[in-house]
Design an enzyme around this catalytic site. Structure first.
Site, mmCIF file in Angstrom:
data_model
loop_
_atom_site.group_PDB
_atom_site.id
_atom_site.type_symbol
_atom_site.label_atom_id
_atom_site.label_comp_id
_atom_site.label_asym_id
_atom_site.label_seq_id
_atom_site.Cartn_x
_atom_site.Cartn_y
_atom_site.Cartn_z
ATOM 1 N N GLU A 55 0.816 -1.218 0.000
ATOM 2 C CA GLU A 55 0.000 0.000 0.000
ATOM 3 C C GLU A 55 0.843 1.258 0.000
ATOM 4 O O GLU A 55 1.786 1.380 0.776
ATOM 5 C CB GLU A 55 -0.912 -0.028 1.234
ATOM 6 C CG GLU A 55 -2.301 0.465 0.956
ATOM 7 C CD GLU A 55 -3.012 -0.319 -0.145
ATOM 8 O OE1 GLU A 55 -2.925 0.084 -1.319
ATOM 9 O OE2 GLU A 55 -3.643 -1.336 0.179
ATOM 10 N N HIS A 56 0.479 2.164 -0.880
ATOM 11 C CA HIS A 56 1.167 3.458 -1.010
ATOM 12 C C HIS A 56 2.646 3.286 -1.325
ATOM 13 O O HIS A 56 3.470 4.062 -0.855
ATOM 14 C CB HIS A 56 0.995 4.303 0.261
ATOM 15 C CG HIS A 56 -0.362 4.932 0.355
ATOM 16 N ND1 HIS A 56 -0.674 6.123 -0.252
ATOM 17 C CD2 HIS A 56 -1.490 4.523 0.962
ATOM 18 C CE1 HIS A 56 -1.942 6.433 0.006
ATOM 19 N NE2 HIS A 56 -2.462 5.469 0.730
ATOM 20 N N ASP A 210 -3.235 0.549 -9.941
ATOM 21 C CA ASP A 210 -4.641 0.307 -10.265
ATOM 22 C C ASP A 210 -4.834 0.016 -11.736
ATOM 23 O O ASP A 210 -5.617 -0.845 -12.126
ATOM 24 C CB ASP A 210 -5.494 1.528 -9.896
ATOM 25 C CG ASP A 210 -5.302 1.931 -8.453
ATOM 26 O OD1 ASP A 210 -4.630 1.178 -7.725
ATOM 27 O OD2 ASP A 210 -5.815 2.989 -8.071
HETATM 28 P P1 NG1 Z 1 -7.326 4.063 -4.689
HETATM 29 O O1 NG1 Z 1 -7.594 5.220 -3.837
HETATM 30 O O2 NG1 Z 1 -7.751 2.804 -4.093
HETATM 31 O O3 NG1 Z 1 -7.869 4.276 -6.072
HETATM 32 C C1 NG1 Z 1 -4.774 4.903 -4.692
HETATM 33 C C2 NG1 Z 1 -3.900 5.073 -5.924
HETATM 34 C C3 NG1 Z 1 -2.958 3.885 -6.155
HETATM 35 C C4 NG1 Z 1 -2.207 3.528 -4.887
HETATM 36 C C5 NG1 Z 1 -3.185 3.404 -3.708
HETATM 37 C C6 NG1 Z 1 -2.486 3.192 -2.399
HETATM 38 C C7 NG1 Z 1 -5.259 6.363 -7.518
HETATM 39 C C8 NG1 Z 1 -5.933 6.348 -8.827
HETATM 40 N N1 NG1 Z 1 -4.711 5.227 -7.122
HETATM 41 O O4 NG1 Z 1 -5.726 3.905 -4.910
HETATM 42 O O5 NG1 Z 1 -2.085 4.174 -7.213
HETATM 43 O O6 NG1 Z 1 -1.201 4.454 -4.625
HETATM 44 O O7 NG1 Z 1 -3.999 4.565 -3.561
HETATM 45 O O8 NG1 Z 1 -1.708 2.050 -2.421
HETATM 46 O O9 NG1 Z 1 -5.207 7.378 -6.875
HETATM 47 MG MG MG Z 2 -9.202 5.559 -7.458
#
Ligand code: NG1
Ligand code: MG
Length: 518
Positions: A55-56, A210
């Site tokens: 994560e992150h 993602d």
């Molecule tokens: P989420 O918020 O689940 O879409 C975001 C980022 C990812 C990744 C995760 C944390 C976007 C589109 N995606 O995902 O690239 O950094 O947080 O691991 O913001």
């Molecule tokens: Mg998103």
């Protein structure tokens, strides 16, 4: 490797889900007919994802391990005859109540404006359009602007919930635009790269997990994604086990608002880890780090490789063995502990002194695209999380990729070890990266007390979703516990439908595809 073309829904969804998806697809096509008076030429699709671990750290260019889910975004598309003047894009959605129809023209320059300050669903189409246009220009020298298109979209990935509805939408849109402009074979890697850069124009300096998880996966596999030396993805089939891997996703129903400024902000974390990389490289007297593909052009991973290449004389750090790589990360955890001692965070002044860069220059370079208000930057905690999490991904992948367990004991041990890694991630997110929230902590606590092996938030955090590794025979107990102790307590009027949406047992799904109609 091209995006596959499907000719039947069996190629996309598991057998027991075909019926409900057939209804969805039929609804999409009827909506298209009633909206535009004809059949679409094709349907493109890309799924949401759940991040199993890592994560992150994608935007730090460390490996991550997500899987696609069954929920997806569909776009039925009819291509306009090419004509002089602006191309018109007409966008409609099956869920008209939530997403009003919109129409816009692509001017002769071929470039559309996106206003990231408005949270507008059509922005995600525009971002896919923008990325696809840039790619088409690179590959076809006479390409100027996209053709016009009629589109009806339908998505069932919950939005704002950590399951990446946004990337599913951007990937689908980019795929639609490439297809509509005559690209028959869309390369998966190109599509992912386009979608990563496109999504950054919508307001978040995101990494690439993602988009990779939406495009690459094969059904039944998790996806090990690497970002260096270039983007690549490996499908890791779930091992055959007597008690199989069961991941349960639970929504917190706390809306994750990543766009807000202030301490609960995705973009601030991106700035913090970038500055951590720069500060560390100064502390260790490294030569300037080469620019990389991370959102702000410098990442902890690039610092990491430069450190071992310049200081320890490793020739090519991408080529070191997995165990060596893990030992390096361990070493970096210790380095951070020693060289970034300040628990309370670093001020702009302090960072500018270490980096030998004026505060205005630093702000111009790293805090301009998305302004940051923070006064203190927690370089220590953020870097400790990133290196620790990168180690956990390696360990998790190693466990998943090792020969399947031969006895019940081995089976149980494997599940426990995987679960522990997930629990460690949650702790690190809560305490070091500070991207959890009390509701997510509570869902994890409840699941563990009802028998889950491992529980953690998934996605950006600060709300949204959680993911749990649960023994097959304890899924009901965990569900019951959540319903009693979380959902009905927190939302006394919660409907049966909403509860069904809240808790989903998820199998790894398949990635993007195009379906030709007729
Ligand atoms: P989420 O918020 O689940 O879409 C975001 C980022 C990812 C990744 C995760 C944390 C976007 C589109 N995606 O995902 O690239 O950094 O947080 O691991 O913001
Ligand atoms: Mg998103």
């Amino acid at each position: 490797m091209d995006v596959p073309t499907a000719t039947s829904l069996n190629e996309i969804y598991p057998e027991d889900a075909i019926k409900s998806h057939t209804e969805r697809w039929n609804r999409l096509i009827s909506k298209f007919k009633s909206e535009y008076g004809r059949l679409p030429d094709f349907v493109s699709r890309s799924p949401g994802r759940v991040n199993i671990i890592g994560e992150h750290i994608d935007y730090c260019l460390y490996e991550v391990l997500p899987m696609a889910i069954e929920a997806d975004v569909l776009q039925a598309v009819a291509v306009h005859e090419q004509e002089a003047g602006p191309s018109t894009i007409r966008l409609a959605n099956v869920h008209t109540e939530k997403f009003a129809s919109k129409e816009f023209d692509i001017p002769d320059t071929g470039d559309v404006e996106i206003d990231p300050s408005t949270l507008e669903w059509t922005n995600y189409f525009k971002s896919g359009l923008k990325g696809a246009t840039e790619l088409l220009r690179k590959t076809q020298s006479d390409f100027k602007k996209s053709v016009g298109m009629d589109v009806v979209a339908d998505g069932n990935v919950p939005s704002g919930g950590g399951l990446s509805s946004s990337a599913a939408f951007t990937c689908t849109s980019a795929l639609s635009v490439m297809k509509a402009n005559g690209v028959d074979k869309v390369d998966k890697k190109e599509l992912v790269e386009v979608a990563i850069v496109s999504e950054r124009s919508v307001g978040v300096n995101s990494g690439g997990m993602d988009q990779a998880a939406s495009v690459f996966p094969h059904r039944g596999s998790a996806l090990y994604v690497s970002f260096v030396p270039e983007l690549s993805a490996k499908n890791i089939a779930f091992p055959e086990m007597k008690s199989p891997l069961v991941f349960v996703i639970a929504q917190s129903f706390v809306a994750a608002d990543k766009h807000t400024t202030g301490p609960v902000c995705y973009n601030l974390r991106v700035v913090e880890v970038t500055l951590a990389a720069l500060v560390l490289s100064k502390i260790f007297g490294l030569m300037d780090l080469p620019p990389d593909a991370s959102p702000l052009g410098t990442s902890l991973r690039t610092f990491h490789d430069a450190y071992f290449q310049q200081k320890e004389g490793v020739k090519d750090n991408y080529a070191v063995s997995k165990s060596e790589y893990q030992a390096q990360l361990q070493d970096l955890v210790q380095k951070v502990d020693q060289y970034l001692p300040q628990d309370e965070g670093y001020t702009r002044q302090q960072m500018s002194e270490i980096m030998g860069m004026s505060i205005p220059d630093m702000e111009e370079k790293y805090m301009k695209k998305f302004p940051i208000r923070a006064e203190k930057f927690k370089l220590r905690q953020r870097a400790l999380h990133v290196f620790g999490e990168a180690i956990r991904v390696l360990k998790f992948n190693e466990l998943l990729s090792s020969p399947p367990p031969q006895s019940e004991k081995e089976n149980e041990d494997l599940l426990k070890s995987l679960g522990e890694l997930m629990n460690d991630t949650q702790e690190s997110c809560r305490d070091l990266y500070e991207n959890s929230c009390p509701e997510l902590d509570e869902l994890c606590q409840l699941a563990r007390s009802a028998g889950a092996y491992g529980s953690r938030l998934t996605g950006a955090g600060w709300g949204g979703c959680s993911v749990h590794l649960v023994p097959e025979n304890k899924v009901d107990a965990v569900r019951q516990k959540w319903i009693e102790q979380y959902y009905t307590k927190k939302f006394p009027d919660i409907s049966e439908d909403k509860l069904r949406e809240a808790i989903v047992v998820s199998q790894p799904g398949s990635g993007s595809c195009v379906y030709s109609v007729g």
